[in-house]
Design a protein around this motif. Structure first.
Motif, PDB file in Angstrom:
ATOM      1  N   ALA A 262      39.771  39.400  47.317  1.00 54.94           N
ATOM      2  CA  ALA A 262      38.811  38.902  48.049  1.00 54.94           C
ATOM      3  C   ALA A 262      38.216  37.758  47.707  1.00 54.94           C
ATOM      4  O   ALA A 262      37.785  36.755  48.402  1.00 54.94           O
ATOM      5  N   ALA A 263      38.128  37.457  46.277  1.00 53.09           N
ATOM      6  CA  ALA A 263      37.639  36.324  45.582  1.00 53.09           C
ATOM      7  C   ALA A 263      38.427  35.188  45.880  1.00 53.09           C
ATOM      8  O   ALA A 263      38.111  34.020  46.343  1.00 53.09           O
ATOM      9  N   GLU A 264      39.908  35.421  46.237  1.00 48.48           N
ATOM     10  CA  GLU A 264      40.886  34.359  46.460  1.00 48.48           C
ATOM     11  C   GLU A 264      40.603  33.976  47.895  1.00 48.48           C
ATOM     12  O   GLU A 264      40.646  32.786  48.420  1.00 48.48           O
ATOM     13  N   ILE A 265      40.451  34.686  48.755  1.00 51.98           N
ATOM     14  CA  ILE A 265      40.176  34.463  50.148  1.00 51.98           C
ATOM     15  C   ILE A 265      38.725  33.524  50.391  1.00 51.98           C
ATOM     16  O   ILE A 265      38.751  32.784  51.429  1.00 51.98           O
ATOM     17  N   GLY A 266      37.927  34.000  49.721  1.00 53.97           N
ATOM     18  CA  GLY A 266      36.517  33.418  49.529  1.00 53.97           C
ATOM     19  C   GLY A 266      35.552  33.306  50.801  1.00 53.97           C
ATOM     20  O   GLY A 266      34.737  32.849  50.910  1.00 53.97           O
ATOM     21  N   SER A 267      35.936  34.292  51.719  1.00 51.96           N
ATOM     22  CA  SER A 267      35.324  34.584  52.970  1.00 51.96           C
ATOM     23  C   SER A 267      34.585  36.008  53.095  1.00 51.96           C
ATOM     24  O   SER A 267      33.527  36.090  54.006  1.00 51.96           O
ATOM     25  N   LEU A 268      34.587  36.692  52.037  1.00 52.89           N
ATOM     26  CA  LEU A 268      33.700  37.942  51.950  1.00 52.89           C
ATOM     27  C   LEU A 268      32.668  38.015  50.900  1.00 52.89           C
ATOM     28  O   LEU A 268      33.057  37.594  49.771  1.00 52.89           O
ATOM     29  N   ARG A 269      31.551  38.070  51.114  1.00 52.90           N
ATOM     30  CA  ARG A 269      30.514  38.273  49.979  1.00 52.90           C
ATOM     31  C   ARG A 269      30.276  39.913  49.531  1.00 52.90           C
ATOM     32  O   ARG A 269      30.589  40.810  50.523  1.00 52.90           O
TER      33      ARG A 269
END
Length: 278
Positions: free
Chosen positions: A103-110
């Motif tokens: 999820a951190a690699e994608i960067g679009s989820l908080r």
């Protein structure tokens, strides 16, 4: 005919050392049913044959070939065959840490990511999940890791959002959380429901109702699931099954075997071999 049905069942639950933070399960179940239980991490399952019926808090999901079943951590659920020939699937059990990393690699989820769908029709991702298994079984670490991240990223991008924070809003919810903590701490020698309620200053019926509302299952079912989870950790650490059984509160190894097989899908011995040999 019943014996033939059992013979058609098979399962492999294992870890590939090159994919840390991930459990793998490929299986074909006919008569096997999973009782209500939950996982520490996530479930991403590609149904490859038959029909799987998954009992979730929102109802029953029927998933067939090309479907991907998505379950968040600590969500109580059951599973069984939805047709006489059973169901086959390839399942990924990524840890919270692995999901957070992707999820951190994608960067679009908080926040903490959580799936927003229980089952999606996605033959492409279903195929990728089976290819993760194939690559791991062939010892192709580069392909397995690449395909794993592709599958997880696609599911997170299309079917995930931030998990809502769970807050204790009532005295009943607080009692349920306190009861859970007591059962976790005294797993090998738990109190009766009446004694547990008395210790918490409530009634057995009120505690039972609060516990089911918060955790989706009664205390005794939750305790069996928790014991199996702890037994898995002990087996992972090299503890023999007989010792693990006693440590978590089962009467003996056959008692552990019965509940472990129902919840995990394979017996403790097969589970240990899947850890040691991959």
């Amino acid at each position: 005919m019943a014996d033939e049905a059992v013979e058609r069942e098979w399962a492999r639950h294992w870890q590939y050392p090159e994919l840390p933070g991930l459990d793998l399960l490929r299986a074909h179940y006919v008569r096997h049913t999973f009782p209500r239980h939950a996982h520490d991490g996530y479930v991403i399952a590609a149904v490859t044959g038959g029909i799987e019926e998954v009992g979730l808090p929102g109802g029953i999901v029927r998933a067939g070939p090309g479907s991907v079943v998505l379950i968040n951590p600590e969500v109580p659920h059951t599973a069984r065959a939805g047709v006489p020939e059973g169901w086959a699937y390839a399942t990924l059990y990524p840890s919270r840490e692995l999901i957070a990393e992707v999820a951190a690699e994608i960067g679009s989820l908080r926040g903490t990511p959580g799936f927003t769908a229980d089952s999606v029709a996605d033959p492409q991702t279903s195929h990728v999940i089976t290819e993760v298994h194939r690559a791991a079984e062939e010892g192709n670490a580069l392909a397995a890791d690449t395909l794993l991240r592709r599958a997880v990223a696609r599911m997170l991008t299309r079917h995930a959002g931030p998990l809502p924070a769970r807050t204790v809003r009532s005295a009943a919810a607080a009692d349920a959380a306190a009861a859970r903590a007591v059962l976790q701490e005294r797993m090998a020698d738990p109190p009766s429901l009446e004694r547990l309620a008395a210790e918490l200053g409530t009634s057995p019926f009120a505690l039972l109702r609060a516990f089911r509302e918060r955790y989706g299952m009664p205390p005794h079912t939750w305790l069996t699931d928790a014991r199996v989870r702890q037994a898995r950790r002990l087996l992972d650490a090299g503890t023999p099954p007989a010792q693990a059984a006693v440590a978590v509160g089962f009467t003996d190894q056959p008692h552990l075997n019965r509940h472990f097989t129902r919840i995990v899908g394979v017996p403790p011995g097969a589970y240990r071999r899947g850890r040691a040999g991959g």
